[in-house]
Design an enzyme around this catalytic site. Structure first.
Site, short mmCIF file in Angstrom:
data_model
loop_
_atom_site.label_atom_id
_atom_site.label_comp_id
_atom_site.label_asym_id
_atom_site.label_seq_id
_atom_site.Cartn_x
_atom_site.Cartn_y
_atom_site.Cartn_z
N GLY A 1 43.76 96.44 44.12
CA GLY A 1 43.67 97.01 42.77
C GLY A 1 42.85 98.30 42.81
NE ARG A 2 37.09 97.09 40.00
CZ ARG A 2 37.26 95.77 39.91
NH1 ARG A 2 37.79 95.09 40.93
NH2 ARG A 2 36.92 95.13 38.81
CE1 TYR B 1 47.63 89.53 31.86
CE2 TYR B 1 48.23 91.78 31.30
CZ TYR B 1 47.40 90.89 31.95
OH TYR B 1 46.35 91.35 32.69
CB THR C 1 48.59 87.78 34.99
OG1 THR C 1 49.08 88.68 35.97
CG2 THR C 1 47.08 87.74 35.06
CG ASP D 1 44.00 90.17 43.48
OD1 ASP D 1 43.06 89.42 43.15
OD2 ASP D 1 44.88 90.53 42.67
CB SER E 1 50.33 96.12 34.62
OG SER E 1 49.81 95.60 33.42
N GLY F 1 38.31 92.35 45.63
CA GLY F 1 37.21 92.75 46.51
C GLY F 1 37.62 93.50 47.76
CB ILE F 2 40.87 94.18 49.42
CG1 ILE F 2 41.18 92.70 49.69
CG2 ILE F 2 41.39 95.07 50.57
CD1 ILE F 2 42.65 92.36 49.74
CG HIS G 1 42.27 89.89 35.91
ND1 HIS G 1 43.39 89.34 35.36
CD2 HIS G 1 42.25 91.17 35.48
CE1 HIS G 1 44.02 90.25 34.62
NE2 HIS G 1 43.35 91.37 34.69
NE ARG H 1 38.12 93.17 31.71
CZ ARG H 1 39.43 93.27 31.66
NH1 ARG H 1 39.98 94.43 31.36
NH2 ARG H 1 40.20 92.24 31.92
CE1 TYR I 1 40.21 98.46 31.12
CE2 TYR I 1 41.53 99.97 32.44
CZ TYR I 1 41.41 98.78 31.75
OH TYR I 1 42.47 97.92 31.69
CE LYS J 1 46.85 90.02 39.86
NZ LYS J 1 46.05 90.26 38.67
CD GLN K 1 50.68 91.52 34.75
OE1 GLN K 1 50.55 92.70 34.47
NE2 GLN K 1 50.35 90.55 33.92
C1 LIG Z 1 41.69 98.86 35.98
C2 LIG Z 1 42.33 97.54 36.24
C3 LIG Z 1 43.37 97.11 35.42
C4 LIG Z 1 43.98 95.88 35.67
N1 LIG Z 1 45.04 95.49 34.90
C5 LIG Z 1 45.70 94.33 35.20
C6 LIG Z 1 46.87 93.95 34.48
O1 LIG Z 1 47.32 94.65 33.60
N2 LIG Z 1 47.48 92.80 34.85
C7 LIG Z 1 47.00 91.98 35.85
O2 LIG Z 1 47.59 90.95 36.13
N3 LIG Z 1 45.90 92.34 36.55
C8 LIG Z 1 45.25 93.48 36.25
N4 LIG Z 1 44.15 93.85 36.98
C9 LIG Z 1 43.72 93.00 38.11
C10 LIG Z 1 44.42 93.45 39.40
O3 LIG Z 1 45.78 93.13 39.36
C11 LIG Z 1 43.79 92.75 40.62
O4 LIG Z 1 43.80 91.37 40.42
C12 LIG Z 1 42.37 93.22 40.91
O5 LIG Z 1 42.23 94.59 40.69
C13 LIG Z 1 42.01 92.90 42.35
O6 LIG Z 1 40.70 93.25 42.63
P1 LIG Z 1 40.27 94.64 43.34
O7 LIG Z 1 40.29 95.66 42.26
O8 LIG Z 1 38.90 94.38 43.84
O9 LIG Z 1 41.28 94.93 44.41
C14 LIG Z 1 43.53 95.07 36.73
C15 LIG Z 1 42.49 95.53 37.55
C16 LIG Z 1 41.90 96.76 37.32
C17 LIG Z 1 40.81 97.23 38.23
#
Ligand SMILES: Cc1cc2nc3c(=O)[nH]c(=O)nc-3n(C[C@H](O)[C@H](O)[C@H](O)COP(=O)(O)O)c2cc1C
Length: 444
Positions: A394-395, A197, A223, A371, A173, A373-374, A337, A232, A91, A313, A195
């Site tokens: 994020g990741r 929605y 967002t 954000d 979030s 890919g970092i 995202h 996904r 996930y 965002k 953040q």
């Molecule tokens: C597991 C996961 C859950 C996420 N949940 C949200 C969320 O609830 N709200 C949101 O705006 N972005 C969400 N995102 C997107 C992140 O805020 C961010 O844009 C993204 O992870 C950036 O990419 P990176 O994972 O390569 O750093 C989520 C990303 C991941 C990996």
């Protein structure tokens, strides 16, 4: 029969006879030295030679020692994978459809060449910066992520406290698995952002906004790239549900990851920042929450309602970046995202120079954040050089979280900080403000 090879071109001069060659008149070469130098002769090692080499250390099995062995975010990802059941790991790790966007976003940071300046005094590299009117010790913040306590039970508490300790912003979030108030209490000295929605139900949105303001959040990040849930496919294949269901497959999986299950079953059940408890698939939850009817009018409503800093965002074109600023946004997050929504979406790193140019032309001081890919501090430095004011991860932080809870998120931030400081010094730069597009050449 012998073949006489005739030159094809009769004008070519044939090789001279040895007698015609000039006579060598220098001194004759010295005879080669024979014999092995004393230092290269074999001998039996003495204890006094061996003693300094013997540095056997007691093996360390603590969480900290394990995390220290991770030198990169990819190392933390490997640890995370070993310790987390497949459904929550996928996930987090996965993206939408063919996962092309995520791959391209990561590759975009690699398809560059840094252009270092030499002979600069780089004895005091400073990574601090200002974002949305306040300082941040590092040029990055933690991006909003949903269901975080499902990845590792410390979830949002680990993220917000690690961010507080590092002096950087943390974003909770709407889909977070801790309430706005609990996060504020866990990291009271942190810079907490919320953040949102947006729902069609304005009253529900308003209630959240008021709670966020009351809890001291200075920034609201709305967002806008989630009109519907992305496809996904790993989640579909894994039959991923919230909370993870106990099936034969998950029980078998539990036997390899007992610590995760022990933590999961012995802590508070998952509750959300804004929702009551939910049971079902992620896609169903997202589709029931997101509002596909949203327009710029809703952004105007939000601008009037929220008195703090407002950031949008999920910006994916230069035109939309300009438009949200014209509607009152204080900043944009160039983001797809993390590749989890539209596959083959624009790559934020590629979008960045165009947005920077447009804001400069418009005389706009709206913050440009980026954000997706970092995976290293060098990625962040490249983004800052090309015009980003700030970045979000994020990741990268979620891998740390899954690898070791709060200590794992600390490790993520340590790795990125070290990467950034080293990259800046090697580029001949002391301050973030000294980075310019001249420090980066795009290879493609
Ligand atoms: C597991 C996961 C859950 C996420 N949940 C949200 C969320 O609830 N709200 C949101 O705006 N972005 C969400 N995102 C997107 C992140 O805020 C961010 O844009 C993204 O992870 C950036 O990419 P990176 O994972 O390569 O750093 C989520 C990303 C991941 C990996």
């Amino acid at each position: 029969m012998t073949h006489t090879i005739q030159p094809d071109n009769p004008e070519v001069t044939p090789a001279p006879d040895a007698a015609d060659l000039p006579v060598f008149t220098g001194s004759a070469p010295k005879p080669a030295t024979t014999g092995v130098p004393a230092a290269l002769k074999r001998r039996i090692p003495k204890y006094s030679d061996l003693a300094p080499l013997m540095q056997f250390k007691k093996p360390e099995f603590s969480k900290e020692a394990r995390l220290k062995r991770a030198s990169t975010i990819w190392d933390l990802r490997d640890m995370a994978k070993r310790r987390t059941p497949q459904a929550p790991f996928d996930y987090t790790d996965g993206a939408a459809e063919g996962e092309i966007t995520l791959r391209r976003a990561r590759e975009a940071f690699l398809d560059i060449e840094f252009r270092p300046g030499i002979l600069r005094n780089v004895s005091s590299v400073d990574l601090s910066t200002d974002i949305l009117g306040k300082p941040s010790r590092l040029p990055l913040g933690i991006a909003p992520t949903g269901f975080t306590r499902m990845m590792q039970s410390e979830g949002e508490y680990a993220g917000s406290q690690a961010a507080e300790a590092a002096g950087i912003p943390y974003t909770l979030s709407t889909m977070g698995t801790a309430s706005i108030e609990d996060v504020a209490a866990a990291a009271p000295n942190g810079r907490n952002w919320f953040q949102l929605y947006l729902w069609t139900d304005r009253d529900r949105s308003l209630e959240l906004i008021e709670r966020a303001a009351k809890a001291g959040n200075d920034t609201l990040m709305v967002t806008v790239d989630t009109a519907v849930a992305g496809a996904r496919l790993r989640d579909v294949r894994n039959g991923m549900t919230i909370p993870p269901a106990l099936t034969v497959k998950t029980v078998l999986d539990a036997s390899y990851r007992p610590a995760w299950w022990f933590n999961f079953l012995t802590h508070e059940p998952l509750t959300f920042a804004s929702l009551s408890r939910y049971t079902g698939t992620v896609a169903d939850l997202i589709n029931s929450m997101f509002d596909p009817t949203l327009t710029f009018e809703d952004l105007d409503w939000l601008r009037e309602t929220w008195k703090g800093k407002l950031v949008v965002k999920g910006i994916q074109t230069v035109e939309d970046a300009r438009k949200v600023v014209a509607h009152g946004a204080d900043g944009v997050v160039l983001s797809n995202h993390g590749g989890r929504q539209l596959d083959r979406a624009p790559i934020p790193f590629h979008l960045l120079p165009g947005v920077k140019e447009a804001f400069t032309k418009d005389n706009s001081d709206a913050a440009i954040m980026l954000d997706t890919g970092i995976m290293s501090g060098a990625d962040i430095i490249a983004a800052l050089a090309l015009g980003a004011d700030f970045t979000l991860i994020g990741r990268a932080y979620l891998y740390g979280l899954m690898a070791g809870g709060r200590a794992g998120v600390d490790r993520t931030l340590q790795i990125l900080e070290k990467d950034m400081a080293r990259t800046m010094a090697l580029l001949g730069v002391n301050k973030i403000s000294e980075l310019t597009p001249n420090h980066v050449r795009l290879l493609n």
